[in-house]
Design a protein around this motif. Sequence first.
Motif, PDB file in Angstrom:
ATOM      1  N   ARG A 517       0.809  -1.213   0.000  1.00 34.13           N
ATOM      2  CA  ARG A 517       0.000   0.000   0.000  1.00 34.13           C
ATOM      3  C   ARG A 517       0.842   1.263   0.000  1.00 34.13           C
ATOM      4  N   ARG A 518       1.928   1.275   0.747  1.00 40.94           N
ATOM      5  CA  ARG A 518       2.792   2.442   0.767  1.00 40.94           C
ATOM      6  C   ARG A 518       4.182   2.030   1.204  1.00 40.94           C
ATOM      7  N   SER A 519       5.160   2.727   0.739  1.00 41.30           N
ATOM      8  CA  SER A 519       6.556   2.444   1.054  1.00 41.30           C
ATOM      9  C   SER A 519       7.157   3.620   1.787  1.00 41.30           C
ATOM     10  N   VAL A 520       7.926   3.319   2.813  1.00 41.06           N
ATOM     11  CA  VAL A 520       8.637   4.325   3.592  1.00 41.06           C
ATOM     12  C   VAL A 520      10.106   3.949   3.624  1.00 41.06           C
ATOM     13  N   LYS A 521      10.936   4.720   4.305  1.00 41.71           N
ATOM     14  CA  LYS A 521      12.376   4.466   4.324  1.00 41.71           C
ATOM     15  C   LYS A 521      12.720   3.150   4.985  1.00 41.71           C
ATOM     16  N   PHE A 522      11.944   2.788   6.004  1.00 48.66           N
ATOM     17  CA  PHE A 522      12.300   1.572   6.743  1.00 48.66           C
ATOM     18  C   PHE A 522      11.577   0.330   6.243  1.00 48.66           C
ATOM     19  N   GLY A 523      10.705   0.494   5.200  1.00 46.43           N
ATOM     20  CA  GLY A 523      10.058  -0.699   4.678  1.00 46.43           C
ATOM     21  C   GLY A 523       8.781  -0.393   3.925  1.00 46.43           C
ATOM     22  N   SER A 524       7.942  -1.419   3.801  1.00 48.13           N
ATOM     23  CA  SER A 524       6.682  -1.283   3.070  1.00 48.13           C
ATOM     24  C   SER A 524       5.535  -1.852   3.898  1.00 48.13           C
ATOM     25  N   PHE A 525       4.380  -1.166   3.838  1.00 45.46           N
ATOM     26  CA  PHE A 525       3.185  -1.637   4.532  1.00 45.46           C
ATOM     27  C   PHE A 525       2.353  -2.427   3.532  1.00 45.46           C
ATOM     28  N   VAL A 526       2.015  -3.642   3.974  1.00 41.40           N
ATOM     29  CA  VAL A 526       1.349  -4.581   3.074  1.00 41.40           C
ATOM     30  C   VAL A 526      -0.026  -4.918   3.646  1.00 41.40           C
ATOM     31  N   GLU A 527      -1.100  -4.794   2.804  1.00 41.47           N
ATOM     32  CA  GLU A 527      -2.455  -5.166   3.206  1.00 41.47           C
ATOM     33  C   GLU A 527      -2.647  -6.654   2.949  1.00 41.47           C
ATOM     34  N   LEU A 528      -2.832  -7.432   4.009  1.00 41.70           N
ATOM     35  CA  LEU A 528      -3.013  -8.877   3.902  1.00 41.70           C
ATOM     36  C   LEU A 528      -4.482  -9.252   3.805  1.00 41.70           C
ATOM     37  N   ALA A 529      -5.367  -8.409   4.393  1.00 42.28           N
ATOM     38  CA  ALA A 529      -6.817  -8.595   4.338  1.00 42.28           C
ATOM     39  C   ALA A 529      -7.433  -7.242   4.658  1.00 42.28           C
ATOM     40  N   PRO A 530      -8.712  -7.022   4.340  1.00 39.75           N
ATOM     41  CA  PRO A 530      -9.337  -5.738   4.664  1.00 39.75           C
ATOM     42  C   PRO A 530      -9.209  -5.423   6.147  1.00 39.75           C
ATOM     43  N   GLY A 531      -8.536  -4.334   6.444  1.00 42.04           N
ATOM     44  CA  GLY A 531      -8.359  -3.923   7.822  1.00 42.04           C
ATOM     45  C   GLY A 531      -7.155  -4.530   8.503  1.00 42.04           C
ATOM     46  N   VAL A 532      -6.349  -5.373   7.778  1.00 41.67           N
ATOM     47  CA  VAL A 532      -5.178  -6.031   8.377  1.00 41.67           C
ATOM     48  C   VAL A 532      -3.954  -5.674   7.543  1.00 41.67           C
ATOM     49  N   GLU A 533      -2.973  -5.077   8.204  1.00 41.46           N
ATOM     50  CA  GLU A 533      -1.739  -4.702   7.532  1.00 41.46           C
ATOM     51  C   GLU A 533      -0.542  -5.285   8.268  1.00 41.46           C
ATOM     52  N   GLY A 534       0.494  -5.593   7.475  1.00 41.07           N
ATOM     53  CA  GLY A 534       1.756  -6.061   8.031  1.00 41.07           C
ATOM     54  C   GLY A 534       2.883  -5.210   7.492  1.00 41.07           C
ATOM     55  N   LEU A 535       4.057  -5.319   8.133  1.00 38.98           N
ATOM     56  CA  LEU A 535       5.210  -4.531   7.724  1.00 38.98           C
ATOM     57  C   LEU A 535       6.310  -5.444   7.214  1.00 38.98           C
ATOM     58  N   CYS A 536       6.748  -5.148   6.005  1.00 34.89           N
ATOM     59  CA  CYS A 536       7.918  -5.838   5.440  1.00 34.89           C
ATOM     60  C   CYS A 536       9.084  -4.886   5.559  1.00 34.89           C
ATOM     61  N   HIS A 537       9.969  -5.166   6.536  1.00 37.88           N
ATOM     62  CA  HIS A 537      11.090  -4.279   6.786  1.00 37.88           C
ATOM     63  C   HIS A 537      11.996  -4.238   5.570  1.00 37.88           C
ATOM     64  N   VAL A 538      12.735  -3.118   5.453  1.00 39.74           N
ATOM     65  CA  VAL A 538      13.625  -2.975   4.293  1.00 39.74           C
ATOM     66  C   VAL A 538      14.674  -4.071   4.239  1.00 39.74           C
TER      67      VAL A 538
END
Length: 584
Positions: A517-538
């Motif tokens: 969904r969006r990328s930042v300096k330390f990683g990317s935020f990933v939508e796994l299901a509606p209302g559920v997000e996880g972080l994939c660190h850089v």
Amino acid sequence: MERNGNDSLPAVPVLADAPAPAAPAAPADAGGSRVPGIPVPGVPEAGPPGEDFGEDPADPVDLSAPVKADVSPEARIRPGSRCKGTVVAVGEAGVIISFGAKVEGYVPLDEFRDTSGEITARVGQDVEVFVERMGAAGSYAALSYRRIREASEWARLEAAHAGRVAVAARVVRRVKGGLRVDIGVEAFLPASQVDLRPVRDLDAWVGKTVDVIVVECERRRSNAVVSRSELLKTERQARMADTLRALAVGEPAAGVVRNITSYGVFVDLGGIDGLIKLTELSYGRVGNPSGLLAPGQEVTARVLRIDTEKERVALSLRAMSPDPWATVAERYAPGDRVRGRVSSVEDYGAFIELESGVEGLVHISEIEWSRRPKHPSKTFSPGAESEAVVLDVNRDDRRISLSFKRLVQDPWDQYASSLDVGMVVEGVVRRVASYGLFVEVVEGIEGLVHVSDLSWDARARNPSEAAREGQQINTVVLHVDKDKRRLSLGLKQLEPDAWDTFLGQHAVGDTVAGVVRRSVKFGSFVELAPGVEGLCHVSQSPKGERRLQPGRTYEFEVLELNEQSRRIGLRCRRADPLAEPTAD
């Protein structure tokens, strides 16, 4: 020949029926003398204007001086003298007068004509005349009645002018700038001096007789100016002084309503006006003073203040009756249910007249139990009957607080106990704010759906996208605070918690697909299901140019599941996306 007083004399110049002069006729003057403009045979002609009629110019004649009784008639009758006479005949053009001389005298008829056109001469009438010129034996002497009359009138007017004594004036006609009046002589009454106030219709004054004072009197120029307004001012000042002496603060005073304005009523107390202000007309609300009083109406009011220097008197009509506020606490108490007439509707509430002079205010906050009541005009109409409940009575401040909403039970007392946490309630969206939705679940009870309780989606949503004003929606009761009259509601709680569902279906080590969904300096935020997000660190993302692209779907391995902090750690298993970018 015996004279008949009823015989009508022919018009001058031929007086056929006139008696022969008392003495034989003498030869006429060389110039054929006669009265100017009146060709009467034998009457000497008067001299030119300005000629002294007396035989001795050094001995002027006072026309107003009485005739001396110790002088023989023959000795005192001469040109320029005044004497007494008797009317012996009245003709169509002149009057014959016997005045004690050897000859009779002739006076033009117009000199006996009054301002109304009537002839005042009567046979046998005693009059005073002025000898203008003596006639020769057998002819008439030239006499003047007007000069004696005017001399007497001017003397009277001069005395009236000096003493400022009122005289009667008969309005003869309207002229430029004013009126011509008869005060014995003709005088001028300026339009500005007719009355204390400007007069619009001067013609209406013609024929009236009024009292005036002489303000200018010049006998030599035959000029007289009179004023009625000056006399009225003098009379008013006298009445004002008497009225001020008779008035006393706190005592009633009788008068006549003179004028009504938007701020009060002026009452003529007798030479001085008293003012009844709008607030002093009645203990109650007065919109238009004309509804209580009318010009010309007699009224009695109480004197509040007297200012002798400014000549002002303050009056009160309401003070003539007892003050209803003095005993208001005996008739009204908090909690009483009362009825009255709506006297006024304002933006902040409505006034209800409970009795004459006593009003109460229903504040806008006391109209409805709702926290956002409608405008008072939606509930009250001026002149309509209404009920209310007394909240407070303040006699000193002359205020009574009323409540309209307390005519019915407080909905919080009636329904709040039935609202349990977790129950689903139906309501109407009354207002959409930037921080949430206000939903009315029962009339008078509103709850707030905070923006954080609109959706399980971690990203904040715009409340206007969740519902619109007036829409009926279901919500879940989250919290009830009866003391503070607050109700918290939730919209997302109608659906299962997406986190609980995801945590129950996945474990560490599982492979899942997710959309970046969006990328930042330390990683990317990933939508796994509606209302559920996880972080994939850089550190767990592809290196170099093959970094994760927003909007694309990748495969991830679950590295961490933290139920308390609701955090999910991910590692990208493949650098290649599984699908083309999706719309956000």
